[in-house]
Design an enzyme around this catalytic site. Structure first.
Site, short mmCIF file in Angstrom:
data_model
loop_
_atom_site.label_atom_id
_atom_site.label_comp_id
_atom_site.label_asym_id
_atom_site.label_seq_id
_atom_site.Cartn_x
_atom_site.Cartn_y
_atom_site.Cartn_z
N TYR A 135 20.71 -1.79 -73.70
CA TYR A 135 21.09 -2.83 -72.74
C TYR A 135 19.82 -3.37 -72.07
O TYR A 135 19.69 -3.39 -70.85
CB TYR A 135 22.07 -2.29 -71.68
CG TYR A 135 23.25 -1.54 -72.24
CD1 TYR A 135 24.43 -2.20 -72.59
CD2 TYR A 135 23.20 -0.16 -72.43
CE1 TYR A 135 25.52 -1.49 -73.09
CE2 TYR A 135 24.29 0.55 -72.93
CZ TYR A 135 25.45 -0.12 -73.26
OH TYR A 135 26.53 0.57 -73.76
N CYS B 84 24.47 1.61 -62.18
CA CYS B 84 24.83 0.94 -60.93
C CYS B 84 26.24 1.31 -60.50
O CYS B 84 26.79 0.73 -59.56
CB CYS B 84 24.71 -0.58 -61.08
SG CYS B 84 25.77 -1.27 -62.37
N CYS C 248 27.27 -8.29 -46.26
CA CYS C 248 26.71 -7.02 -45.76
C CYS C 248 27.79 -6.19 -45.06
O CYS C 248 27.96 -6.29 -43.84
CB CYS C 248 25.57 -7.29 -44.79
SG CYS C 248 24.24 -8.27 -45.51
N CYS D 299 32.02 -12.31 -43.27
CA CYS D 299 31.34 -12.58 -44.54
C CYS D 299 31.56 -11.42 -45.50
O CYS D 299 31.71 -10.27 -45.09
CB CYS D 299 29.86 -12.78 -44.29
SG CYS D 299 28.86 -12.95 -45.76
N GLN E 298 16.31 -8.24 -62.06
CA GLN E 298 16.69 -7.35 -60.97
C GLN E 298 16.66 -8.09 -59.64
O GLN E 298 15.67 -8.74 -59.30
CB GLN E 298 15.75 -6.15 -60.91
CG GLN E 298 16.00 -5.12 -61.99
CD GLN E 298 17.22 -4.26 -61.73
OE1 GLN E 298 17.85 -4.36 -60.68
NE2 GLN E 298 17.58 -3.43 -62.71
N GLU F 182 20.08 -5.38 -77.19
CA GLU F 182 20.79 -6.23 -76.24
C GLU F 182 21.77 -7.13 -76.98
O GLU F 182 21.45 -7.72 -78.02
CB GLU F 182 19.79 -7.09 -75.46
CG GLU F 182 20.39 -8.15 -74.57
CD GLU F 182 21.33 -7.58 -73.51
OE1 GLU F 182 22.45 -8.12 -73.39
OE2 GLU F 182 20.97 -6.61 -72.83
N CYS G 263 23.61 -9.81 -37.96
CA CYS G 263 24.09 -11.15 -38.30
C CYS G 263 25.37 -11.48 -37.53
O CYS G 263 26.27 -10.65 -37.41
CB CYS G 263 24.35 -11.24 -39.80
SG CYS G 263 24.93 -12.86 -40.35
N CYS H 274 21.67 -15.84 -42.43
CA CYS H 274 21.86 -14.78 -43.41
C CYS H 274 20.53 -14.06 -43.56
O CYS H 274 19.48 -14.70 -43.62
CB CYS H 274 22.32 -15.36 -44.75
SG CYS H 274 22.61 -14.11 -46.03
#
Length: 490
Positions: free
Chosen positions: A348, A445, A99, A96, A319, A369, A90, A193
């Site tokens: 969760y 994560c 990435c 940016c 996701q 949740e 890119c 992008c």
């Protein structure tokens, strides 16, 4: 008698090497990739985190910040290139905030992410010899995102190329794109992008053309004036459906302007199945409004993960990497080792994607949740897929888990835990231990908070058996893990 210069005196008082004073430029050899995507170098035994550098490079960098245990620097130039480097795809790379690792080969990204997980477990969790499996690659390295949030702005970021040419190609006071990393006041006006799709960029160009000619200006968080705030594009990667969410403030003539934009988009892009208008009257810079109006279509799209189909509205959690999520859930199911008589708790649970993925493999799934709108989405998805063996419980996790444990005659056989980046609250960890499931499948994560939570669980009754990194966000520093913990003696 030895005379000290100012830098040496300052170093003696702060404990930092003299060469690491703020503002100093020096040559650094980048040894590895640190958590967060910065290059890691060492100077006189102290760690230096270098922005814009990748392993194997030798760079000239300027120290931007110093602390007792480490320093931070930013790359000025690459003196020697790395064998792991590749040409960024890119033209916006480096400016940016999207990435950050596009100049690092994908194989190298996977290796370094595996190392980061291993190092987090060792240094933060005390797991000295824990095996971490090779990172599972994303099925797609580019165009993998199903959702992008673009921002309107009145302060356009002026690129390095424009500064060199001394000629402004675009107006300074209008932009539609992504925030510059670390600069929430300026927007990079995106021309290309490779995160979502080519269609997404065509839509962005159309919106830019229409909105830049309107009498209504972009919203600014500096004075909280203006109208246009965000454009969200959601794609059903397995269905081809498209949803646009136009987020604005409130202004005279605003509804007509958004309706006109919607008509133009639907005309130019027949693949758009839904357009909604969210009105955000608050000051917070979020793409969620207090009021939502459906301008075209049903107001949602559908997509599939595995054999399940999901209804996704503008503000639903789903996701971000659809095809990567299929790989992730395959690992969840494998480590869960589901059996027909099992009861599984899904902590969760969000919109119920994991709960539904496991439903036909076990006797019952109970999802927990906090966010009530997510529970409503999960229940709608159960109805959509005609699934009858999944229940969802809304509310504070510790309280709802405790209530379920004390009022239900059923015990939990396996537990899937997929917390936010902050990990589990200590009270929730203690409640999990009290419930004593034989298996815990922890989806994370954030390797740092996973290491912390896993340490607490293993100090109680569990053993960390398997750690499997899964790359859901190629070209970025983020890494997901799916891990198995077994109850000792269970």
């Amino acid at each position: 008698m030895t005379h000290e210069n100012k830098e040496q005196k300052a170093a003696r008082h702060t404990g930092e090497p003299a060469r690491l004073r703020k503002g100093t430029a020096l040559e650094l050899q980048i040894e590895s990739l640190a958590f967060g995507g910065r290059g890691l170098a060492k100077v006189d035994g102290m760690a230096v985190f270098v922005d814009g550098a990748v392993p194997g490079q030798t760079v000239r960098a300027r120290i931007s910040r110093t602390r007792k245990a480490y320093a931070e620097a930013r790359t000025l130039e690459v003196v020697k290139h790395s064998n792991e480097e590749v040409e960024p795809r890119c033209k916006h790379f480096g400016e940016c905030g999207g990435c950050r690792l596009q100049n690092l080969s994908y194989d190298a990204q996977l290796r370094h992410k595996q190392s980061q997980v291993r190092e987090s477990l060792e240094h933060l969790g005390g797991f000295r010899d824990q095996q971490v499996l090779p990172t599972i690659a994303s099925p797609e390295q580019f165009y993998y995102r199903n959702k992008m949030e673009y921002s309107f702005g009145r302060l356009r970021w002026i690129s390095a190329a424009e500064l060199q040419s001394e000629e402004l190609v675009k107006p300074r006071d209008f932009a539609l794109g992504l925030h510059i990393r670390g600069r929430y006041d300026k927007i990079l006006d995106l021309d290309e992008c490779f995160l979502q799709s080519a269609t997404s960029m065509e839509i962005l160009a159309c919106v830019r053309s229409v909105v830049s000619q309107s009498n209504l200006k972009p919203y600014s968080t500096s004075d909280h004036r203006g109208f246009w705030r965000h454009l969200m594009v959601r794609e059903g990667k397995n269905t081809g459906e498209l949803l646009l969410n136009i987020v604005t403030a409130e202004a005279k003539g605003g509804s007509r302007a958004v309706a006109s934009l919607s008509e133009r988009l639907v005309s130019d892009f027949p693949g758009i199945t839904s357009v909604v208008h969210n009105i955000n009257r608050g000051k917070a810079d979020t793409a969620i409004g207090e009021e939502e109006r459906v301008l075209h279509g049903p107001g949602f799209i559908k997509d599939r993960i595995g054999d399940r189909i999901y209804r996704i509205s503008a503000n639903s959690f789903f996701q971000t990497n659809t095809k990567g999520a299929e790989r992730l859930y395959e690992e969840v199911a494998r480590l869960c080792a589901p059996e027909s008589e099992q009861v599984v708790f899904d902590l969760y649970s969000g919109a119920g994607t994991i709960s539904l993925y496991l439903a036909d493999k076990v006797r019952k799934v109970v999802g927990f949740e906090l966010v009530e709108s997510a529970v409503a989405d999960a229940q709608a998805n159960c109805h959509l897929n005609e699934v009858g063996n999944v229940d969802f419980v809304a509310g504070d996790l510790k309280e709802s888990l405790t209530l379920q444990a004390t009022t239900s005659a059923e015990s939990v056989d396996a537990m899937v835990i997929d917390p936010p980046r902050a990990g589990m609250h200590p009270d929730v960890v203690n409640t999990v231990v009290d419930l004593a499931p034989a298996r815990i499948v922890y989806v994370s994560c954030n390797p740092a908070t996973f290491a912390r939570d896993a340490k607490i669980l293993c100090q109680a009754e569990y053993e960390l058996v398997e750690v499997q990194p899964v790359d859901m966000f190629p070209m970025t520093p983020h890494i997901e893990t799916v891990s198995l913990l077994l109850r000792k003696g269970g």
